[in-house]
Design a protein around this motif. Structure first.
Motif, mmCIF file in Angstrom:
data_model
loop_
_atom_site.group_PDB
_atom_site.id
_atom_site.type_symbol
_atom_site.label_atom_id
_atom_site.label_comp_id
_atom_site.label_asym_id
_atom_site.label_seq_id
_atom_site.Cartn_x
_atom_site.Cartn_y
_atom_site.Cartn_z
ATOM 1 N N UNK A 201 0.830 -1.210 0.000
ATOM 2 C CA UNK A 201 0.000 0.000 0.000
ATOM 3 C C UNK A 201 0.865 1.261 0.000
ATOM 4 N N UNK A 202 0.258 2.331 -0.516
ATOM 5 C CA UNK A 202 0.974 3.604 -0.603
ATOM 6 C C UNK A 202 0.421 4.607 0.404
ATOM 7 N N UNK A 203 1.291 5.504 0.838
ATOM 8 C CA UNK A 203 0.879 6.579 1.751
ATOM 9 C C UNK A 203 1.432 7.858 1.122
ATOM 10 N N UNK A 208 4.002 2.464 2.095
ATOM 11 C CA UNK A 208 3.929 2.568 3.564
ATOM 12 C C UNK A 208 5.159 1.902 4.194
ATOM 13 N N UNK A 211 8.035 4.190 4.226
ATOM 14 C CA UNK A 211 7.878 5.227 5.267
ATOM 15 C C UNK A 211 8.266 4.642 6.631
ATOM 16 N N UNK A 212 7.809 3.414 6.889
ATOM 17 C CA UNK A 212 8.131 2.777 8.180
ATOM 18 C C UNK A 212 9.641 2.518 8.279
#
Lengths: 474, 300
Positions: A201-203, A208, A211-212
């Motif tokens: 998934x994208x954020x 994501x 990002x994490x």
């Protein structure tokens, strides 16, 4: 039984332990009820107060057994009924967390003349860790890992800021807090490998999981930057484990890059990492100076990737910026910059490693003895292989002569005389190839271009040689 | 506390707030099962570099591969009177405009019952089972499969696998036909690694994005495969590290998810670009390149 006579201390131990275990029976009989944990926690609180007053060690043991079992029961109830509302889950988890905090607060044991901090700290640490999982995992599988990292930062901050007087009397809370922090980092890493890496998934346009990973890198950097306060106690974890956060950060970043960046761009990322790492640490002394050695390792990785992968990589896109040739050429320019930077300083001098990595000192010494060979020749070889495997054999001679020119240029800039000899030998080999291969097999136009190109480069080399003769003959 | 630490701490707290808030509002992946498949895929990269280095050192080249491709083509003859064979080769000849290797790409059809399978062989020969053609639902899905197999050839995976066989042929002067026979049995029994499959998937996505086909075709092809697996009770999503390690392909659900998200991102950047799906083309066995149907164009 009448013949058995207990001393006061044995009596305290046996009966204290039995009394201390009472809350477990209560927790077992009440576990289906909403107020089970509240009642159990109240009883445990009463026993904690009694233990502080009476100083019965057996009671302390019993309380710990009770706390552990009561908590396992409580977690099981929350885990097996995910349909419970958040408020209800909190209502069942908080009372025993409060009791764990009391175990930590009232941890003075007169019989040994010191505070026993570890049971309370471990209980609280495990409580928070499990509570994070139980409360947030049903919302998103990614939340527990992130919050464990946040908890590790809080634990680190507390361990760094609390007064930690010498000796065991104070209970060494910083030592146990650090251990909890390490455990949280390990839990995050396991969670990342088993769960986060599969999430696509994208954020806000970024995956994501990336990002994490970036967040984790920031947390590892904070751990790496945190130093023991001068007045605080020196634990083995500060000495041996803590300095390795730099390595953890690098390995984690490398794994993330290798997984997320396309093969096409990997050599560029490695060489840029090498340059940045070198620039950031060129004047560093102390153990951080080891990053200069790692920058060379990044350089080698880039050279290997360029020669082995990029040289034969294919892409279906006609876009010039996604062509392996374009990426390869940019990589060669960056590699030249990197080599020039390395040549300006004896970069492997005075490198020191933390205690756990001192075995690398010998490796660096060995490399330093043949510094020129280890630093430059892998790049020269990788460039030649890249040119050989990537380009048509008709223009290969011209490109290899170009490489000879760059080596010759490096001999002037870096004042390394034997590069002049190397470039001359390589140029001689290229001229033999020109006569034997290009004259016989290339088309007229290609032959003309190659001859003109080689001639031009040789004239330029001759001009540079005359101009920098003194530097080249030192 | 020094300034760097304070700045980093503030950034961490801000980052944590942002991530946690986002995940609370958008509960991403709320029911994940543990898997080691991506980790094994990552670990495979280092061994792949060693394998590629070995391939380069062995004295065999594209010309050898091209010759072997010709031998394979004789092993898998194409029936030009068959509409499916014509259809498949029409698609691959148009896709091969994006190829860089000097091969003539060909697709052969084989009948293995309802088993959906496709594999690539050195020299540009691709084999597709009739079972696979029957489970895909549009031409864009079929093109995605062909592009994936092309990726194996273009990225040299077939060559990597065959290098020792080809070298032994050079040394022992084994006839090409015999080599092709041997290689066929070798390739049918073994598989590419997870890392190579992932690379071929990425290649396929890039290739499909270059064509006029819908990039969602890739994820939809995986979904079609998953539907077949579920129907046939082949699906096993429990945690099993040994299975994760031994599996040649990354888990189909992970691949479907990855390319579905990638296609979504692509569509966000190409809102006004129509793309071709080709459901009717697949049913008629008539490619988009021969017969373009207005209703098959889609927008986001």
């Amino acid at each position: 039984l009448q013949s058995v006579s207990f001393s006061g201390r044995t009596f305290e131990l046996i009966y204290g332990t039995i009394f201390g275990c009472f809350p477990v029976t209560l927790a077992l009989s009440l576990q289906a009820h909403l107020y089970s944990e509240v009642v159990t926690a109240l009883l445990i609180t009463a026993l904690i107060i009694a233990r502080t007053r009476l100083q019965w060690d057996g009671l302390g043991i019993g309380i710990l057994v009770s706390m552990t079992l009561a908590q396992l029961l409580s977690w099981r109830v929350v885990f097996q009924t995910p349909e419970l509302e958040l408020a209800t889950k909190l209502f069942r988890l908080i009372p025993l967390m409060f009791a764990a905090a009391l175990v930590l607060r009232y941890s003075r044991v007169e019989s040994i003349g010191q505070y026993l901090r570890w049971p309370g700290l471990y209980l609280l640490g495990i409580n928070f860790t499990v509570a994070i999982y139980l409360l947030t995992n049903p919302i998103s599988s990614l939340l527990p890992g992130v919050l464990w990292l946040v908890l590790s930062v809080i634990v680190l901050q507390i361990a760094h800021s609390i007064a930690d007087p010498p000796g065991k009397a104070g209970g060494n809370p910083a030592r146990f807090l650090l251990q909890i922090g390490y455990a949280l980092i390990l839990l995050f890493l396991a969670r990342h490998v088993f769960y986060h890496l599969q999430v696509e998934d994208y954020m806000a346009g970024v995956k994501v999981r990336i990002v994490i990973a970036l967040f984790a890198i920031a947390v590892f950097a904070l751990w790496a930057l945190t130093r023991k306060r001068a007045e605080a106690q020196q634990y083995k974890s500060w000495m041996y484990l803590h300095p390795l956060f730099v390595e953890l950060l690098i390995v984690f970043a490398v794994a993330t890059i290798a997984l997320e960046v396309e093969n096409l761009y990997l050599p560029l990322v490695w060489i840029l990492s090498a340059i940045l790492l070198y620039i950031a640490t060129r004047n560093r002394t102390g153990t951080l100076s080891r990053l200069r050695f790692y920058s060379l390792v990044f350089g080698w990785a880039s050279a290997l990737q360029l020669a082995v992968v990029t040289s034969t990589l294919q892409t279906p896109s006609p876009d010039v910026f996604v062509q392996p040739t374009t990426v390869g050429v940019i990589n060669l320019i960056l590699s030249t910059i990197f080599l020039t930077l390395l040549g300006k300083n004896p970069y492997l001098d005075q490198i020191s490693f933390p205690s756990a990595l001192t075995f690398l000192t010998r490796t660096v010494d060995l490399i330093d003895r043949k510094r020129i060979a280890w630093t430059y020749y892998p790049f020269f070889l990788s460039t030649a292989l890249f040119l050989y495997w990537r380009f048509d054999s008709a223009i290969l001679t011209l490109l290899l002569v170009g490489e000879c020119f760059v080596i010759f240029g490096l001999s002037i800039v870096l004042r390394i005389v034997h590069f002049k000899t190397l470039s001359m030998f390589a140029l001689g080999a290229c001229l033999i190839r020109l006569v034997v291969f290009d004259l016989a097999q290339s088309g007229t136009l290609t032959r003309g271009v190659v001859f003109l190109g080689v001639g031009g480069i040789m004239m330029l080399m001759n001009y540079l040689y005359k101009r920098h003769k003194s530097a080249l003959e030192v | 506390m020094n300034t760097t630490r304070v700045i980093l701490l503030v950034l961490i707290l801000a980052g944590a707030s942002a991530i946690v808030s986002y995940l609370f509002v958008n509960p991403t992946a709320s029911s994940l099962r543990p898997t080691l498949a991506p980790a094994f895929q990552l670990a495979g990269k280092s061994t792949q570099i060693a394998d590629q280095l070995l391939t380069k050192v062995i004295p065999i080249d594209e010309l050898d591969e091209k010759q072997l491709g010709e031998a394979f083509a004789r092993y898998f003859p194409i029936d030009t009177s068959d509409s499916v064979d014509r259809y498949l080769n029409d698609l691959i000849s148009n896709l091969s405009h994006y190829a860089r290797k000097p091969f003539k790409y060909r697709v052969a059809k084989v009948n293995w019952g309802d088993v959906p399978n496709a594999f690539a062989m050195p020299g540009g020969v691709i084999v597709v089972s009739t079972g696979l053609i029957s489970i895909v639902k549009s031409e864009s899905e079929l093109v995605a499969v062909l592009a994936h197999e092309m990726g194996h050839v273009e990225l040299g995976h077939c060559f990597d696998m065959m290098k020792f066989t080809m070298l032994s042929r050079k040394i022992t002067n084994m006839p090409l036909g015999e080599l092709a026979d041997f290689a066929y049995h070798l390739l049918i029994g073994t598989s590419f690694s997870k890392t190579q499959e992932d690379e071929a998937d990425d290649y396929a996505f890039q290739l499909v994005a270059e064509t006029n086909y819908d990039p969602r075709g890739i994820s939809r092809a995986f979904i079609s495969l998953m539907t077949f697996e579920t129907t046939k009770a082949h699906s096993d999503t429990s945690f099993n590290p040994v299975r994760d390690y031994l599996q040649s392909h990354p888990a189909t659900s992970l691949r479907a998810n990855k390319f579905s998200e990638k296609a979504d991102q692509w569509w966000k950047d190409h809102l006004l670009t129509p793309r071709y799906v080709g459901v009717a083309n697949l049913q008629r066995r008539e490619s988009y390149y021969r017969h373009e149907l207005h209703e098959e164009w889609v927008y986001e």
